[in-house]
Enzyme design. Structure first.
Site, PDB file in Angstrom:
ATOM      1  N   LEU A 235      42.309  27.255  21.538  1.00  0.00           N
ATOM      2  CA  LEU A 235      42.548  27.699  20.163  1.00  0.00           C
ATOM      3  C   LEU A 235      43.984  27.363  19.802  1.00  0.00           C
ATOM      4  CD1 LEU A 235      40.650  31.126  20.277  1.00  0.00           C
ATOM      5  CD2 LEU A 235      39.780  28.864  19.620  1.00  0.00           C
ATOM      6  N   ASP A 236      44.151  26.242  19.115  1.00  0.00           N
ATOM      7  CA  ASP A 236      45.470  25.691  18.824  1.00  0.00           C
ATOM      8  C   ASP A 236      46.211  26.533  17.787  1.00  0.00           C
ATOM      9  OD1 ASP A 236      47.455  23.394  18.756  1.00  0.00           O
ATOM     10  OD2 ASP A 236      46.793  23.404  16.674  1.00  0.00           O
ATOM     11  N   ALA A 237      47.501  26.796  18.045  1.00  0.00           N
ATOM     12  CA  ALA A 237      48.388  27.474  17.078  1.00  0.00           C
ATOM     13  C   ALA A 237      47.761  28.751  16.528  1.00  0.00           C
ATOM     14  CB  ALA A 237      48.749  26.519  15.942  1.00  0.00           C
TER      15      ALA A 237
END
Length: 565
Positions: A235-237
């Protein structure tokens, strides 16, 4: 049937409870049945590995980090790994492989497609037949060229609430800024001029998770990734997901609730898929994404490890890393750390806030710049800037400009051994596995700092170098394969195995795994004596050298020992 109804009833109850602080009762009355329908239409996953062990070793790579003319890069990657590292790697993190417009893949145009320059979903699924895969869920933002945002600009009703409109006259000084770029971007829309929230760039439009339809679309997307072969989803950023004025707009309670809801959905239909949160922030904020140890992220990135390991090797002093390791609390049976030193991004500076002082951080900045790297800065909201990350290839970051090639290789592998030995799942960047250096040409050609560690390699050239046992690439890969093959045979290196730090010398990093293996890593250019009897009684076998040792032993400069009872 009754069992299935009971399970659905539990999922419904869990989702209602988790999302009660995010959406209104009326919104939940519509959203929850839609989510349950999503679950009902998912395939059944049989025989999938549910949790990680010492065999889990992940490669981090772009889909086209290794290329061959005339071949789809994803096909080339699979063939290269099968020929050169299949015996030690269990998993591959394919960095964003979707159509994109900027940020090397992190400005996604279409979440459901594979970039045709890399291959197609069949290539991805072929790779998943040999390795567990980690997909990127780039769900904080989407490209301004996406159908979603273009539909919003045109005034299409279904996208009306997909993005966050803001008043440019409000005070945004409390908002955490990861980059030195404007927070709001002006767009002309069918409904007039709008100021849209763009945390990372004007081409990366933040999604509005206040809109339940956005959450539903993202839930559908992550379940689709599971169908396409994902065993891990990054789960990016994720920390920036929820916007609330007069707050830092990072790590908000609603963000944690959304991650928990995604975990509940995944657990209901694809329990083999592990969620990993990417939050490049101080340690306590980072581990908050473990939730209660059962309900949120399965893994979190161990962000202090890269800068602390760099500090340790560049000072020849283990005091700070040993102190930090001693402070780590054990993970639950359903969580662990994702340990890494290098990745497609730079070496984060914020994670060592409160661990290294300003003088020590300034020393890292100086070392990186001396060794050909760059420093990226972030806005602090008060008109000032501070260092955000160090952009440099990790081999060059560790390098001592006054040392010979062999010594620098030993220093690099000592650093990598800290990563490989610690509790958690090790992630090894492709340019570390292959002993790459700074890509100065790419940096100058592309014009952004992170390009220094994102070089595209020609498979034929790389394998020519690997065929020469004297080359740096061959030596680095050989040493990786040696230590990783040993790790896979030792249950003491399972992520869940205990880890006890032992204070010995400031020139050593020493800790015990599972009360069975003493890890001793010399991070200095001086030979150091270690009394093994203080930790292990009797004769111990060094798993790395194959020698039997006891009593006081000498650990040579940058030597790594795994002493087993």
């Amino acid at each position: 049937m009754a069992q299935e109804q009971t399970a659905n009833s539990q999922v419904k109850k869990d989702l209602q409870q988790i999302l009660a602080g995010v959406y209104s009762p009326a919104q939940l009355n519509e959203l929850i049945p839609n989510l349950l329908n999503l679950i009902a239409n998912q395939p059944e996953y049989v025989g999938k590995k549910q949790w990680v062990d010492q065999n889990d070793i992940m490669l981090i790579t772009y889909g086209d980090s290794i290329k061959k003319q005339g071949e789809a890069p994803l096909h080339t990657l699979r063939e290269f790994l099968n020929d050169n590292a299949a015996d030690v790697l269990s998993a591959v993190h394919i960095l964003p492989c979707y159509p994109y417009t900027s940020d090397d893949g992190f400005s996604v145009v279409d979440y459901w497609k594979i970039n045709p320059e890399l291959g197609d979903w069949q290539d991805v699924q072929s790779l998943s037949n040999s390795y567990d895969l980690m997909f990127d869920g780039v769900i904080n933002h989407i490209s301004k060229s996406s159908d979603w945002f273009q539909g919003y600009l045109k005034g299409e009703e279904q996208y009306r609430e997909f993005f966050t409109e803001a008043n440019p006259n409000r005070d945004y000084s409390s908002v955490t800024r990861p980059r030195a770029l404007p927070l709001l971007t002006t767009f002309e829309t069918a409904h007039g001029t709008k100021h849209i929230w763009t945390t990372f760039s004007e081409d990366q439009i933040d999604l509005n998770f206040r809109c339940p339809e956005v959450f539903q679309k993202i839930a559908e997307l992550l379940l689709f990734y599971a169908q396409q072969g994902a065993s891990f989803i990054r789960l990016d950023a994720i920390g920036f997901m929820w916007k609330e004025l007069d707050t830092p707009c990072i790590h908000q309670p609603q963000t944690h609730a959304i991650v928990q809801a995604l975990r509940a959905l995944m657990s209901a239909v694809a329990p083999h898929v592990k969620l990993i949160t990417e939050t490049n922030v101080p340690h306590n904020d980072n581990i908050s994404y473990f939730g209660n140890g059962e309900n949120e992220a399965h893994l979190v990135y161990q962000f202090p490890l890269p800068p602390l390991t760099l500090h340790t090797l560049q000072t020849g002093n283990s005091e700070k890393i040993v102190e930090w390791m001693s402070s780590l609390e054990p993970c639950s049976e359903q969580t662990t750390f994702f340990n890494f030193l290098a990745s497609h991004d730079g070496i984060g500076v914020r994670p060592v806030e409160g661990i290294l002082n300003k003088e020590q951080v300034d020393h890292l900045l100086s070392v990186v710049q001396t060794n050909g790297g760059r420093v990226s800065y972030k806005d602090n909201g008060d008109g000032t800037q501070s260092p955000y990350e160090l952009n440099i290839n990790y081999f060059d970051a560790i390098r001592n400009a006054n040392a010979d090639d062999q010594t620098n290789l030993d220093r690099f592998m000592a650093a990598q051994s800290i990563l490989i030995s610690m509790a958690g799942v090790p992630g090894i960047y492709v340019h570390s596995l292959l002993g790459s250096g700074n890509d100065i040409e790419g940096l100058e050609r592309l014009g952004y700092n992170r390009a220094i560690n994102r070089e595209k390699l020609d498979r034929t050239n790389v394998e020519t170098e690997l065929a020469n046992p004297e080359s740096r690439r061959a030596q680095v890969l050989s040493r990786f394969k040696h230590i990783l093959s040993i790790r896979k045979q030792q249950r003491a290196f399972a992520p869940s195995a205990s880890q006890r730090v032992v204070a010995t010398s400031e020139q050593l990093v020493t800790f015990v795994r599972d009360e069975q293996v003493l890890v001793a890593i010399n991070i200095s250019n001086q030979a150091v004596e270690l009394d093994t009897n203080a930790v292990l009684k009797g004769v111990a076998h060094d798993l790395i050298s194959g020698n039997d040792l006891s009593g006081v032993v000498t650990v040579q400069p940058y030597q790594v020992m795994w002493l087993a009872k």
